[in-house]
Design a protein around this motif. Structure first.
Motif, short mmCIF file in Angstrom:
data_model
loop_
_atom_site.label_atom_id
_atom_site.label_comp_id
_atom_site.label_asym_id
_atom_site.label_seq_id
_atom_site.Cartn_x
_atom_site.Cartn_y
_atom_site.Cartn_z
N LYS A 104 36.40 -21.71 -28.34
CA LYS A 104 36.31 -22.55 -28.31
C LYS A 104 35.59 -23.98 -28.95
CE LYS A 104 33.44 -25.63 -24.82
NZ LYS A 104 32.58 -26.17 -23.99
N TRP A 105 35.96 -25.05 -29.39
CA TRP A 105 35.00 -25.36 -30.19
C TRP A 105 33.98 -26.74 -29.66
CZ3 TRP A 105 34.20 -25.61 -35.64
CH2 TRP A 105 35.95 -24.54 -36.36
N GLN A 106 33.02 -27.01 -30.04
CA GLN A 106 32.10 -27.03 -29.11
C GLN A 106 31.48 -28.22 -30.79
OE1 GLN A 106 29.62 -24.79 -26.30
NE2 GLN A 106 28.17 -25.66 -27.55
N ASP A 107 30.86 -30.25 -29.66
CA ASP A 107 30.89 -30.90 -31.35
C ASP A 107 28.89 -30.35 -32.43
OD1 ASP A 107 32.30 -32.66 -30.56
OD2 ASP A 107 31.30 -33.49 -28.85
N GLU A 108 28.56 -29.30 -31.31
CA GLU A 108 27.51 -28.67 -31.97
C GLU A 108 26.89 -27.51 -31.48
OE1 GLU A 108 24.07 -30.69 -30.08
OE2 GLU A 108 24.78 -31.80 -32.13
N PRO A 109 26.40 -26.94 -32.27
CA PRO A 109 26.00 -25.37 -31.96
C PRO A 109 24.91 -25.28 -30.81
CG PRO A 109 25.55 -25.46 -34.40
CD PRO A 109 25.96 -26.87 -33.98
N ASP A 111 21.80 -21.36 -30.90
CA ASP A 111 22.23 -21.02 -32.50
C ASP A 111 21.43 -22.35 -33.41
OD1 ASP A 111 23.97 -19.64 -31.28
OD2 ASP A 111 25.69 -20.49 -31.25
N ARG A 112 21.72 -23.20 -32.77
CA ARG A 112 20.51 -23.94 -34.00
C ARG A 112 19.15 -23.71 -33.95
NH1 ARG A 112 22.05 -28.05 -30.58
NH2 ARG A 112 20.54 -28.80 -29.55
N ARG A 113 18.66 -22.72 -33.31
CA ARG A 113 16.96 -22.26 -33.68
C ARG A 113 17.09 -21.00 -34.16
NH1 ARG A 113 15.12 -22.72 -28.82
NH2 ARG A 113 15.69 -20.58 -27.61
N THR A 114 18.23 -20.23 -34.90
CA THR A 114 18.42 -19.26 -35.17
C THR A 114 19.00 -19.56 -36.59
OG1 THR A 114 19.56 -18.02 -33.46
CG2 THR A 114 20.20 -16.53 -36.03
N MET A 115 19.56 -20.89 -37.01
CA MET A 115 19.94 -21.15 -37.36
C MET A 115 18.77 -21.70 -38.53
SD MET A 115 23.58 -23.46 -37.31
CE MET A 115 24.81 -23.08 -36.48
N MET A 116 17.59 -22.60 -37.93
CA MET A 116 16.31 -23.19 -38.58
C MET A 116 15.57 -21.71 -39.47
SD MET A 116 14.94 -25.61 -39.32
CE MET A 116 15.45 -26.99 -38.52
N GLY A 170 22.98 -27.57 -43.05
CA GLY A 170 23.30 -28.40 -42.86
C GLY A 170 24.79 -28.11 -41.58
N ARG A 171 24.83 -27.16 -40.64
CA ARG A 171 25.92 -26.18 -39.80
C ARG A 171 25.14 -26.85 -38.62
NH1 ARG A 171 25.58 -20.43 -39.93
NH2 ARG A 171 27.11 -20.48 -38.40
N MET A 172 23.92 -27.58 -38.71
CA MET A 172 23.12 -27.47 -37.14
C MET A 172 23.89 -28.69 -36.69
SD MET A 172 18.73 -26.86 -38.09
CE MET A 172 18.58 -26.85 -36.76
N THR A 173 24.47 -29.57 -37.05
CA THR A 173 24.80 -30.75 -36.96
C THR A 173 26.87 -30.85 -36.59
OG1 THR A 173 24.99 -31.99 -38.68
CG2 THR A 173 22.83 -31.68 -36.68
N GLU A 174 27.16 -30.16 -37.14
CA GLU A 174 28.48 -29.67 -37.09
C GLU A 174 29.22 -29.16 -36.41
OE1 GLU A 174 29.10 -27.77 -41.15
OE2 GLU A 174 28.49 -29.10 -42.53
N GLU A 233 11.22 -34.62 -41.36
CA GLU A 233 11.74 -36.30 -40.98
C GLU A 233 12.78 -36.63 -40.69
OE1 GLU A 233 10.47 -39.12 -44.32
OE2 GLU A 233 8.41 -38.76 -43.84
N GLY A 234 14.07 -35.97 -41.61
CA GLY A 234 15.24 -35.77 -41.23
C GLY A 234 15.71 -35.24 -39.78
N LEU A 235 15.32 -33.85 -39.87
CA LEU A 235 15.14 -33.35 -38.84
C LEU A 235 14.78 -34.00 -37.35
CD1 LEU A 235 14.01 -29.92 -39.83
CD2 LEU A 235 16.68 -30.95 -39.23
#
Length: 178
Positions: free
Chosen positions: A108-113, A117-122, A87-91, A155-157
């Motif tokens: 700094k806020w970014q629209d997504e990681p 960071d997404r690879r680490t979350m996955m 869930g954090r991957m798109t927040e 499929e969701g990813l």
């Protein structure tokens, strides 16, 4: 040499045995050695035994059931971790740093990681799911359920990737170097 066994010793051993006390507990209670208690118990008619195999077997079954329940709870917790990380991957994601000679703080806020960071979350989600399935493997329709859960996840990813990048992750991007 120890004191001789008397009728009082025999009666105490019978009474304490009937209460369900162990040989060593009885020995402590009557201030005699465990071997003396065993001799008294063997001389009774019928002989008294301190066989606790049935109790140990029951206790072992209960312990295994408790451990199975704890593994199931831990498996659920690991699934929760995986879902949270996915869930954090798109927040929106907050990035911050301390630095410079004045030790200033910047955020700094970014629209997504970032992709890293997404690879680490996955990876975290995958490891949590892997451990969860090892702790509590599915029992019925194992192959079908596993394939459907993983298939829905993939499929969701892929859908999410396509929404963000305009194409599926396995579609050629047109700039082959080959």
């Amino acid at each position: 040499m120890g004191r001789p066994i008397d009728d009082d010793d025999r009666e105490q051993v019978r009474r304490l045995h009937a209460e369900g006390r162990s040989r060593n507990d009885i020995a402590r209670a009557i201030e005699r050695s465990p071997s003396t208690v065993s001799k008294i118990a063997a001389a009774c008619d019928p002989p008294l035994t301190f066989d606790r195999a049935a109790e140990v077997e029951t206790a072992t079954r209960v312990r295994r059931a408790d451990l199975a329940a704890r593994r199931a709870d831990l498996a659920l917790t690991l699934h929760d971790v995986a879902e949270r990380e996915i869930g954090r991957m798109t927040e929106p994601h907050l990035y911050f740093e301390w630095g410079g000679k004045d030790h200033t703080y910047a955020q700094k806020w970014q629209d997504e990681p970032t992709p890293v960071d997404r690879r680490t979350m996955m990876a975290t989600a995958g490891a949590a799911l892997d451990r969860s399935l090892k702790l509590a493997p599915p029992r019925d329709e194992v192959g079908e359920r596993s394939r459907s859960v993983i298939g829905r996840l993939m499929e969701g990813l892929a859908r999410n990737y396509a929404e963000r990048h305009g194409s599926s992750p396995d579609a050629p991007d047109g700039d082959d170097d080959g």
